[in-house]
Design a protein around this motif. Structure first.
Motif, PDB file in Angstrom:
ATOM      1  N   ARG A 164     -32.583 -33.067 -37.412  1.00  0.00           N
ATOM      2  CA  ARG A 164     -31.740 -33.392 -38.611  1.00  0.00           C
ATOM      3  C   ARG A 164     -30.480 -32.632 -38.679  1.00  0.00           C
ATOM      4  O   ARG A 164     -30.441 -31.497 -37.920  1.00  0.00           O
ATOM      5  CB  ARG A 164     -32.575 -32.878 -39.866  1.00  0.00           C
ATOM      6  N   TRP A 215     -32.405 -42.872 -36.943  1.00  0.00           N
ATOM      7  CA  TRP A 215     -33.558 -42.368 -36.479  1.00  0.00           C
ATOM      8  C   TRP A 215     -33.508 -42.846 -34.955  1.00  0.00           C
ATOM      9  O   TRP A 215     -33.397 -43.970 -34.415  1.00  0.00           O
ATOM     10  CB  TRP A 215     -34.708 -42.938 -37.108  1.00  0.00           C
ATOM     11  N   VAL A 242     -30.260 -39.250 -39.622  1.00  0.00           N
ATOM     12  CA  VAL A 242     -28.699 -38.555 -39.532  1.00  0.00           C
ATOM     13  C   VAL A 242     -27.930 -39.504 -40.305  1.00  0.00           C
ATOM     14  O   VAL A 242     -27.767 -40.674 -40.039  1.00  0.00           O
ATOM     15  CB  VAL A 242     -28.441 -38.177 -38.369  1.00  0.00           C
ATOM     16  N   ASP A 265     -28.092 -42.994 -41.721  1.00  0.00           N
ATOM     17  CA  ASP A 265     -29.621 -42.865 -41.545  1.00  0.00           C
ATOM     18  C   ASP A 265     -30.413 -43.237 -40.178  1.00  0.00           C
ATOM     19  O   ASP A 265     -31.174 -44.050 -40.233  1.00  0.00           O
ATOM     20  CB  ASP A 265     -30.189 -43.559 -42.824  1.00  0.00           C
TER      21      ASP A 265
END
Ligand SMILES: Nc1ncnc2c1ncn2[C@@H]1O[C@H](COP(=O)(O)OP(=O)(O)OP(=O)(O)O)[C@@H](O)[C@H]1O
Ligand SMILES: [Mg+2]
Length: 227
Positions: free
Chosen positions: A222, A12, A28, A10
């Motif tokens: 993403r 960012w 991601v 996850d």
């Protein structure tokens, strides 16, 4: 074998911009194992380079974690990250990043020099990797005497030379013609099949799908779909 070679959880990366913020990478999650050749495709501005820089510890995520060999990069200081990069990662850039006035061999030796390998080890390994990438006959040529495709092969040999676990490539075929690009993708596939490495390559070039073991497309920071 414990866990994947590379893992992002996850992640960012947010940049301040005019009125608000740009989420160049927006949550991601990805795991990459040895033996994989992962292609990350997507349009210009989709966040590919930002993502690669986060995976390689060249930049730090705004949120989320990146693990290499199970080590959370957030726990490492800049010097420790530099050391991990030197010992475990190989980078290939579109602009090659070679030193034009040095020979192919001298460029390929550099990462091994940084790792403190002896002259003999460096010579042997440099010649071996230059042969592996198909330019064994050009070892003494200076970089400016080589074609674009040959320079890209030297850059790959340099990334491989110090036996990294993970190779990160940003548009490694960006300035090459279609046939030469195909030969570079084929070479990267052969490398993951024959060595104990994983490759993550970022590219606009969709022909990479024919070679990568996994292709992921990126849009607006993403990951879209895996194939
Ligand atoms: N240092 C920065 N400061 C502010 N915004 C940035 C910065 N770096 C990247 N961005 C923004 O983040 C987004 C993703 O950029 P990035 O370079 O990762 O895209 P890319 O997919 O690699 O594009 P390209 O295919 O053109 O190389 C873009 O909107 C870009 O403008
Ligand atoms: Mg880019």
């Amino acid at each position: 074998m414990a866990g994947p070679l590379l893992e992002a959880r996850d992640i960012w990366r947010t940049y301040p911009s005019g009125e608000g913020e740009v989420h160049a990478v927006a949550g991601v999650t990805l795991a990459v194992a040895v033996g994989e050749f992962v292609a990350l495709t997507g349009r210009s501005g989709s966040g590919k380079t930002t993502m690669l820089n986060l995976l390689g510890g060249l930049d730090r995520p705004t949120a989320g974690q990146v693990y290499i060999d199970g080590v959370d990069l957030a726990r490492l200081g800049d010097r420790q990250i530099t050391r991990l990069r030197r010992e475990r990662l190989g980078f290939i850039f579109q602009s090659y990043g070679l030193i034009p006035t040095l020979s192919a061999l001298e460029n390929v030796e550099l990462p091994m020099h940084l790792r403190g390998w002896s002259w003999r080890q460096r010579q042997e390994r440099a010649i071996e990797t230059l042969k592996l990438v198909g330019i064994g006959a050009r070892v003494s040529h200076r970089v400016y005497e080589l074609s674009g495709g040959e320079q890209q092969r030297v850059a790959i040999a340099r990334a491989l030379s110090a036996q990294p676990g993970l190779i990160l490539a940003d548009e490694p075929t960006g300035s090459l013609d279609t046939a030469t690009a195909a030969s570079i993708w084929q070479l990267l596939l052969e490398i993951v099949r024959s060595s104990n490495v994983a490759v993550v390559a970022v590219t606009h070039d969709l022909s990479v799908r024919d070679y990568a073991t996994r292709t992921i497309s990126m849009q607006d920071g993403r990951l879209e779909a895996a194939s």
